[in-house]
Scaffold this motif. Structure first.
Motif, short mmCIF file in Angstrom:
data_model
loop_
_atom_site.label_atom_id
_atom_site.label_comp_id
_atom_site.label_asym_id
_atom_site.label_seq_id
_atom_site.Cartn_x
_atom_site.Cartn_y
_atom_site.Cartn_z
N GLY A 52 0.82 -1.21 0.00
CA GLY A 52 0.00 0.00 0.00
C GLY A 52 0.85 1.25 0.00
O GLY A 52 0.55 2.22 -0.71
N MET A 53 1.93 1.24 0.78
CA MET A 53 2.83 2.40 0.82
C MET A 53 3.49 2.62 -0.54
O MET A 53 3.62 3.77 -1.00
CB MET A 53 3.89 2.22 1.89
CG MET A 53 3.39 2.34 3.29
SD MET A 53 4.74 2.03 4.45
CE MET A 53 4.05 2.71 5.94
N ILE A 55 2.34 1.72 -3.51
CA ILE A 55 1.32 2.18 -4.46
C ILE A 55 1.04 3.67 -4.25
O ILE A 55 0.98 4.45 -5.21
CB ILE A 55 0.04 1.35 -4.33
CG1 ILE A 55 0.29 -0.06 -4.86
CG2 ILE A 55 -1.13 2.00 -5.07
CD1 ILE A 55 -0.82 -1.04 -4.57
N ILE A 56 0.88 4.09 -3.00
CA ILE A 56 0.65 5.51 -2.71
C ILE A 56 1.84 6.35 -3.17
O ILE A 56 1.66 7.43 -3.76
CB ILE A 56 0.38 5.72 -1.20
CG1 ILE A 56 -0.93 5.07 -0.79
CG2 ILE A 56 0.40 7.20 -0.84
CD1 ILE A 56 -2.15 5.64 -1.47
N LEU A 57 3.05 5.87 -2.94
CA LEU A 57 4.24 6.59 -3.36
C LEU A 57 4.27 6.74 -4.88
O LEU A 57 4.56 7.82 -5.40
CB LEU A 57 5.50 5.87 -2.87
CG LEU A 57 6.84 6.53 -3.19
CD1 LEU A 57 6.93 7.86 -2.46
CD2 LEU A 57 7.97 5.62 -2.79
N LEU A 59 1.77 6.78 -6.90
CA LEU A 59 0.72 7.70 -7.31
C LEU A 59 1.08 9.15 -6.95
O LEU A 59 0.63 10.08 -7.62
CB LEU A 59 -0.61 7.32 -6.66
CG LEU A 59 -1.23 6.01 -7.12
CD1 LEU A 59 -2.46 5.68 -6.29
CD2 LEU A 59 -1.56 6.07 -8.60
N TRP A 60 1.89 9.36 -5.93
CA TRP A 60 2.24 10.69 -5.47
C TRP A 60 3.39 11.31 -6.27
O TRP A 60 3.43 12.53 -6.46
CB TRP A 60 2.62 10.62 -3.99
CG TRP A 60 3.19 11.88 -3.45
CD1 TRP A 60 2.51 13.01 -3.13
CD2 TRP A 60 4.57 12.15 -3.19
NE1 TRP A 60 3.38 13.96 -2.67
CE2 TRP A 60 4.65 13.46 -2.69
CE3 TRP A 60 5.73 11.40 -3.33
CZ2 TRP A 60 5.84 14.04 -2.34
CZ3 TRP A 60 6.93 11.98 -2.96
CH2 TRP A 60 6.98 13.29 -2.48
#
Length: 97
Positions: A52-53, A55-57, A59-60
């Motif tokens: 999850g981390m 994937i968020i990274l 996307l960011w």
């Protein structure tokens, strides 16, 4: 920015405490398409959090790059406008006799 660093550090510490306290968690069977393997429940949870981390990274990152480029362009534009303003002020300055 420093706030997010400390927040991330706190999350990592809490995950480490969680992993140590739950090291004797039961084994679970993971199935994905044709693969099947057995792993500890704690590794499954930590893997999910880590995924999850990541994937968020991912996307960011693009928005952070766009913001950085926009800030750089705005700084250049400010410098150009300040030079123009200085030039105009010098041109409008009354000439001393």
């Amino acid at each position: 920015m420093q706030f997010f660093f400390y927040l991330g550090f706190l999350v990592v510490v809490l995950l480490a405490i969680f992993a140590v306290q739950n090291s004797s968690a039961p084994m679970v069977t993971m199935k994905f398409l044709f693969w099947q393997f057995e792993t500890s429940l704690i590794y499954t949870i930590l893997g999910s959090i880590g995924s999850g981390m990541v994937i968020i990274l991912l996307l960011w990152i693009p928005s952070a790059i766009r913001a950085s480029l926009r800030a750089r362009n705005l700084k250049k534009e400010i410098e150009i406008l300040e030079r123009e303003r200085k030039h105009q002020m010098e041109a409008n300055k009354p000439k001393e006799p």
